[in-house]
Enzyme design. Structure first.
Site, PDB file in Angstrom:
ATOM      1  CE  LYS A 191      -2.627   3.275   2.778  1.00  0.00           C
ATOM      2  NZ  LYS A 191      -2.054   4.227   1.763  1.00  0.00           N
ATOM      3  N   GLY A 244       6.192   4.739   8.935  1.00  0.00           N
ATOM      4  CA  GLY A 244       5.363   5.710   9.329  1.00  0.00           C
ATOM      5  C   GLY A 244       5.409   6.310  10.741  1.00  0.00           C
ATOM      6  CB  SER A 245       3.039   8.574  12.502  1.00  0.00           C
ATOM      7  OG  SER A 245       1.795   7.920  12.188  1.00  0.00           O
ATOM      8  CB  THR A 246       5.742   6.823  17.194  1.00  0.00           C
ATOM      9  OG1 THR A 246       6.910   6.877  16.700  1.00  0.00           O
ATOM     10  CG2 THR A 246       5.523   6.132  18.260  1.00  0.00           C
ATOM     11  CD  GLU A 247       1.976   9.599  17.127  1.00  0.00           C
ATOM     12  OE1 GLU A 247       2.908   9.585  16.162  1.00  0.00           O
ATOM     13  OE2 GLU A 247       2.784   9.584  18.466  1.00  0.00           O
ATOM     14  N   GLY A 249       1.920   3.201  14.199  1.00  0.00           N
ATOM     15  CA  GLY A 249       2.828   1.984  14.354  1.00  0.00           C
ATOM     16  C   GLY A 249       2.080   1.418  15.587  1.00  0.00           C
ATOM     17  CD  GLU A 266      12.279   3.586   9.676  1.00  0.00           C
ATOM     18  OE1 GLU A 266      12.082   4.461  10.360  1.00  0.00           O
ATOM     19  OE2 GLU A 266      12.363   3.736   8.321  1.00  0.00           O
ATOM     20  CB  CYS A 300      12.135   8.491  10.028  1.00  0.00           C
ATOM     21  SG  CYS A 300      13.382   7.560   8.587  1.00  0.00           S
ATOM     22  CD  GLU A 397       9.196  12.131  13.335  1.00  0.00           C
ATOM     23  OE1 GLU A 397       7.995  11.457  13.341  1.00  0.00           O
ATOM     24  OE2 GLU A 397      10.353  11.419  12.525  1.00  0.00           O
TER      25      GLU A 397
END
Ligand code: NDP
Length: 823
Positions: A191, A244-247, A249, A266, A300, A397
């Protein structure tokens, strides 16, 4: 204008890259459909989304808006292709990957221009960095496909892999994900990010051009809520790889918990860029440009926190400002542009919001006097001074061209400041003193450390985070393990193994391996029944009552609750008591484990000595430990003795591994070396299996200890006495206080505390399927690494299942330290 005048100003003229071919390519093909089974497939919704050129705000193309039905179709195609692709010989897969690499190079210019149009990053970067790295990634992994059969014997691919990629390096992230997956024999559903799908569409064409079998690579474009979530939740996907973003993830960790899907994440970063007073400041300035203004800071691992030794701070900031005045922001297709467009309007708004927040919180904002284009989404390079470590802009970030600076006085302070973040993706260290630089690199909590350099990447060098920057690695040999599993773990192996274990325990027999070879032991004529032996050897005197306490900080301590739990033999007779540990005991144990961190600094030789010593002391009490097993499990004495011998052999194995599982040195295409160092994960909480109470316990403790971790261990609640008997063995074997802490009690509530604990870096869990799920869910809070068994037992006696590199890999994380050389 005369040459003389030009010489005065040194003004650049425009140097635009032609976009006609790329625009024509788009016009001929759009709207873009989904790519499933090597065919263009209309989206089930019938809808298309627009993708925008962020440098102009104008529509570039329309791309299919996929949904869950399309994901179903793509996963089904990938599933059908899997048996054939996974059995395709490595050499054949290598040829396909090689062909992809060649075709990337053949279409390099089109790909570079498309990427710049879609993402807004300068053509200089897409042309000279993104696309060459993409090709390199496929070449490198063609090599691993070729070598898989010999170098990864005993491993097999996972199956269908769902891959979700971000917009900041669209084609490069595709390559980082697709190349290793295919090399190892998996099939893929990819995706792309909503904002940047176009180079993936060109990639689909390359897949067709090279004749990759249908279904091996499928691409479903669309929105996160439709495509991404459906992929994550799809029951027939074996692994999710996400950048992508930690949220997001964290949400994916929660959504996949307990499903048995493998996961690599990551995520974000707030990487420190540490400058010592003896650094070459002119190089530092160029490093800063690469660290934070590369790709508009939408990286990142961007060096977004400039940490400078106080004595040179003023001088360096002045130099950085002077350099910022020369940075050119503008049309990303212009070859002389340094900073292009921000990917989208919403990302631009977010950058502005955070910059305003910085000003509100009292930081000093500085931007160069040069102008930004009015049309499109541009943001000027920005520098904040007077920043306090707790400010939002120092912690969050920003993902934009915004640098914050702070100062330090001593190397100690630099390390503390650098590590003062929830992230741990990358760092760079600048000093002409190699001793200082390497010492600091070793103490930084980050997956990649660059010395006197920044933002260097190569396929041979693994990349990935510590802490909340995620887990798993991409690139390098370590990255391959994200796409394979030991063969015995495969569906057939697992079911067979389960059957085997169940049958063995029903018949009271067990296949055992002694320390010096394989041997079959069972309830044969030589072995006495457990209880008989025990009664015989224990004599007539009642034994001295020994109630084990908990083992915390090297001392045997009473449980906080003051309660004990009975331990029963298989007939239900009480054979002892253990402390009923609780939340507070776990917390104390975690504290003790942290206090024992000097263990991670012990040399591998020292660690090996301690493990050998444990084995030696266990061997001295072999019979006593065997009897304890007989007593707890009712197994035959010979069986129990074989388990003790296997435990001794296992300790020897990991003592041997201490100074051999070390990491490697890479030679990426640069003058220098990359040291891939295996570091301990930190504090590991572990819940031990019920089967093989001694061997299961030591099979987890020994590798984790060998690699320098400190531990909080919950022994098998059914048979905890083998573990509590080890207290004395540890005490007499020079195991440092706090390196191993043992809390007995009910496994599930105790492991929950460990999984939720913010100061525990990893949890290993060998229990039930539901328990595995709970651990994965709870671990999402600080993105701790988890290793769970989803309720599947292992044969701990079998060295293939019970020991080896799998354990060592779980006990370590790789830090890549880049050391360029030359003046
Ligand atoms: P996201 O994490 O939202 O997006 C990354 C990818 O995940 C995209 O393909 C996105 O799809 C997809 N996605 C989003 N939500 C879900 C979900 N619930 N389930 C499955 N897939 C999902 O990043 P954003 O683009 O929103 O950027 C936000 C912030 O994230 C940035 O400001 C930056 O801080 C950070 N970021 C970090 C990156 C990194 O390299 N570590 C890369 C990108 C962003 P879609 O594009 O359709 O939304």
């Amino acid at each position: 204008m005369s040459v003389l005048e030009l010489f005065e100003s040194m003004e650049y003229g425009p140097a635009p890259e032609a976009a006609e071919s790329a625009l024509q390519w788009l016009a001929q093909r759009q709207p873009f459909d989904l790519f499933i089974n090597n065919r263009r497939v209309k989206p089930a919704s019938g809808q298309y989304l627009e993708t925008i050129n962020p440098a102009t705000g104008k529509v570039l193309a329309r791309v299919a808006a996929g949904n869950a039905a399309d994901v179903d179709a793509a996963v089904a195609a990938a599933r059908r292709a899997f048996p054939g692709w996974s059995k395709t010989p490595g050499h054949v897969r290598a040829r396909y990957l090689y062909a992809i690499a060649r075709h990337i190079q053949k279409h390099a210019r089109l790909l570079a221009v498309l990427e710049t149009l879609d993402n807004g990053k300068p053509i200089r970067e897409t042309r000279d960095i993104d696309i060459p790295l993409v090709a390199r990634h496929f070449y490198y992994h063609a090599g691993w496909a070729q070598l898989m059969e010999s170098e990864l014997a005993g491993y097999e691919p996972l199956g269908v892999v769902g891959q979700i990629i971000p917009w900041n390096f669209p084609l490069l992230m595709l390559a980082w994900k697709v190349a290793p997956a295919l090399a190892m024999g998996n099939t893929v559903v990819l995706k792309p990010a909503r904002y940047t799908p176009l180079t993936a569409m060109k990639f689909a064409e390359i897949v067709e051009e090279i004749g990759l079998p249908p279904g091996v690579v499928n691409i479903v474009t669309g929105e996160a809520g439709q495509v991404g979530e459906a992929l994550v939740r799809h029951p027939d996907v074996n692994k999710i790889a996400f950048t992508g973003s930690t949220e997001v993830g964290r949400a994916i960790r929660q959504a996949t918990a307990g499903s048995g899907k493998r996961l690599s994440l990551e995520l974000g970063g707030k990487s420190p860029f540490v400058v010592f007073e003896d650094a070459d400041l002119d190089s530092v300035v160029e490093g800063v440009v690469d660290a934070i203004w590369f790709n508009q800071g939408q990286v990142c691992c961007a060096g977004s926190r400039l940490l400078v030794q106080e004595s040179i701070a003023e001088r360096l900031v002045a130099k950085v400002r002077a350099r910022m005045e020369k940075l050119r922001v503008g049309d990303p297709l212009d070859k002389a542009i340094d900073i292009g467009a921000i990917v989208s309007e919403s990302q631009l708004r977010e950058i502005r919001r955070l910059v305003e927040r910085g000003v509100e919180e009292g930081a000093q904002l500085w931007q160069p006097s040069t102008a930004c284009p009015r049309e499109g989404y541009f943001f000027p390079p920005t520098l904040f001074t007077n920043v306090a470590p707790a400010m939002t802009i120092a912690q969050v970030e920003i993902f934009g061209p915004v640098l914050v600076t702070m100062t330090f006085r001593t190397p100690e302070e630099a390390v503390t400041l650098a590590n003062n973040t929830r992230y741990g993706l990358a760092a760079s260290v600048w000093s002409e003193n190699i001793n200082l630089a390497l010492d600091v690199a070793a103490r930084l909590q980050a997956g990649t450390v660059w010395i006197n350099a920044t933002n260097l990447f190569d396929a041979s060098c693994g990349f990935g985070g510590y802490r909340e920057s995620g887990f798993g690695r991409e690139g390098g040999k370590e990255g391959l393990y994200e796409y394979i599993r030991p063969r015995w773990e495969g569906a057939g192996g697992r079911a067979g193994r389960r059957r085997g274990l169940a049958e063995a325990s029903a018949s009271g027999e067990h296949k055992a391996q002694s320390g010096n070879g394989h041997a079959e032991h069972g309830s044969n004529g030589l072995a006495l029944a457990g209880s008989e032996v025990f009664a015989d050897l224990a004599g007539r005197m009642p034994p001295i009552d020994r109630t084990p306490k908990l083992f915390i900080g090297g001392r045997q301590v009473r449980p906080d609750s003051g309660y004990s739990l009975p331990v029963r033999d298989p007939q239900g007779m009480v054979i002892g008591q253990v402390g009923a540990g609780n939340r507070k005991d776990i917390r104390n144990a975690v504290e003790a484990a942290h206090a024992a961190r000097s263990w991670r600094g012990a040399s591998p030789h020292q660690r090996a000595q301690v493990l050998f010593y444990i084995a030696e002391n266990l061997a001295a009490r072999e019979q006593e430990f065997a009897l304890r097993l007989v007593q707890q499990t009712g197994r035959a004495y010979t069986d129990a003795a074989a388990e003790v011998q296997a435990a001794i052999a296992r300790l020897f194995s990991y003592a041997a591994w201490c100074d051999k599982f070390e990491g490697s040195i890479h030679r990426p295409p640069l003058r220098g070396l990359v040291l891939a160092v295996r570091e301990p994960v930190g504090v590991i909480g572990m819940a031990c299996p019920d089967e093989f109470p001694l061997l299961g316990f030591l099979s987890l403790v020994a590798p984790a200890l060998a690699m320098g971790n400190t531990l909080v261990v919950i022994p098998s609640p059914q048979a905890p006495l083998s573990a509590t008997d080890c207290y004395q063995v540890f005490e007499t074997s020079d195991v440092p206080a706090g390196a191993v802490n043992i809390v007995t009690g009910e496994r599930e509530p105790l492991v929950q505390v460990l999984a939720e604990h913010e100061d525990v870096e990893a949890v290993w869990y060998f229990g039930s399927a539901e328990g595995s799920k709970r651990v994965e869910l709870a671990a999402a809070s600080n993105m701790k690494r988890t290793w769970v068994n989803y309720g599947h037992p292992r044969d701990w006696l079998d060295p293939v299942q019970g020991e080896g590199e799998e354990f060592l890999r779980e006990a370590t994380q790789v830090k890549n330290i880049w050391v360029p050389y030359g003046e």
